[in-house]
Design an enzyme around this catalytic site. Structure first.
Site, mmCIF file in Angstrom:
data_model
loop_
_atom_site.group_PDB
_atom_site.id
_atom_site.type_symbol
_atom_site.label_atom_id
_atom_site.label_comp_id
_atom_site.label_asym_id
_atom_site.label_seq_id
_atom_site.Cartn_x
_atom_site.Cartn_y
_atom_site.Cartn_z
ATOM 1 C CB THR A 134 48.509 55.083 16.355
ATOM 2 O OG1 THR A 134 47.426 54.524 17.058
ATOM 3 C CG2 THR A 134 49.333 56.074 17.098
ATOM 4 C CB SER A 140 45.002 47.390 13.396
ATOM 5 O OG SER A 140 45.304 47.367 14.644
HETATM 6 N N1 LIG Z 1 49.207 52.050 17.961
HETATM 7 C C1 LIG Z 1 48.126 51.865 17.403
HETATM 8 O O1 LIG Z 1 48.391 51.587 16.094
HETATM 9 C C2 LIG Z 1 46.806 51.379 17.838
HETATM 10 C C3 LIG Z 1 45.895 51.730 17.071
HETATM 11 N N2 LIG Z 1 44.409 51.778 17.954
HETATM 12 C C4 LIG Z 1 45.543 50.506 16.200
HETATM 13 O O2 LIG Z 1 44.936 51.002 15.078
HETATM 14 O O3 LIG Z 1 45.715 49.474 16.278
#
Ligand SMILES: NC(=O)C[C@H](N)C(=O)O
Length: 316
Positions: free
Chosen positions: A11, A51
């Site tokens: 993010t 991720s």
């Molecule tokens: N806050 C984040 O980074 C969540 C994001 N969906 C990730 O790549 O894990």
């Protein structure tokens, strides 16, 4: 003083797309902290991924890259999606020697297109920690919203809050406030493992009322080399899970027992089908280690023929 920055996506490097959903879009070189970075930073983008989409093999390879890159700097920052940051941080902790330079992982809960995003401050905090002598000898660290967690302890505890991480066994080991790094405790770090070229499949199966263990049978069929049972309470299975765990153990699969409770250790307390019967059958109580980490610990112990050393990491 020379600090490296490896960027992997998440993010912190995301922005809304035409359809309004948030996608990873910001190149590592465009990720910027606040102006007051204390030292020169060398940026290298190694991935641009959410991720949650990373495979275990990709996390293993990322850890290998982080170790190789860290040797070139006085400190290293890794930006990473927060959803699986705890796994990358924990696996890195298991294979990082005590004398390694500080490696600090961080991310963001608000994307790079938000005016009040948390990414720049987290990034600046991570650079300050990586450049701080106080951070040496602690192993990899996680920083979010000014709180510093030991990699072994860090778990994502809130889906959206800026202070998204908690330490499952205690609390943060330090903080960064207005650029000042304070460390108030050092993590216990048992001897680690070699980073095997391949991490064998280990599955996590959770528990709930009436669970009949069908997932455990499916994991065996799928070729799992080990199992983490996320049990009820202090480590208690349902009758169906107990029966299937015994089949896994008979098939030569080691079984670690964690808890679905938010905190507290597992222990062989209850008979009559409880955790004491699991332990008597050969399952190993994982203490307070969360399932996401117990899985990686069991996988790397299997990969390096180090099952007898599991206990060192469960008591720590
Ligand atoms: N806050 C984040 O980074 C969540 C994001 N969906 C990730 O790549 O894990």
């Amino acid at each position: 003083m020379n600090v490296g920055l490896l960027t992997t996506g998440g993010t912190i490097a995301s922005a809304p797309g035409p359809d309004g959903t948030v996608g990873v879009a910001v190149a590592g070189r465009d990720l910027h902290g606040l102006d007051d970075w204390p030292v020169p930073v060398t940026v290298r983008e190694v991935a641009l991924r959410h991720s949650f989409a990373l495979s275990l093999a990709e996390v293993r390879d990322l850890v290998s890259t982080i170790r190789a890159e860290a040797a070139q700097y006085d400190g290293l920052v890794v930006t990473h999606g927060t959803d699986t940051l705890e796994e990358t941080a924990y696996l890195l902790d298991l294979v990082t020697p005590a004398d390694s330079v500080p490696v600090v992982l961080t991310g963001a809960q608000r994307h790079a297109g938000e005016r009040d995003g948390d990414g720049p401050r987290n990034l600046a905090d991570a650079v300050r920690i990586a450049a701080s002598p106080a951070a040496r000898g602690l192993g990899p660290l996680v920083v979010m919203d000014g709180r510093i967690h030991a990699a072994r302890q860090a778990v994502k505890a809130h889906t959206l809050a800026l202070d998204a991480f908690a330490s499952f066994d205690g609390g943060p080991i330090g903080e960064v406030r207005r650029g000042s790094v304070r460390i108030w405790s050092s993590p216990v770090r048992p001897a680690g493992f070699d980073l095997a070229p391949v991490l064998p499949r280990v599955d996590v199966v959770t528990s709930y009322v009436g669970a009949d263990g069908v997932q455990l049978a499916a994991c065996r069929e799928a070729g799992a080399r080990g199992i983490v049972l996320e049990a009820l309470g202090a480590g208690n299975p349902t009758p169906g899970l107990l029966a299937e765990v015994r089949r896994c153990l008979s098939a030569g699969l080691p079984v670690l027992v964690t808890s679905r409770c938010v905190s507290g250790p597992t222990a062989a307390i209850y008979g009559h089908g409880g955790g004491a019967d699991l332990a008597a059958s050969g399952a190993l109580m994982a203490g307070s280690l969360p399932s996401s980490k117990a899985r990686l610990l069991l996988s790397i112990a299997l990969a390096t023929d180090a099952l007898p050393r599991l206990g060192d990491h469960l008591a720590a």
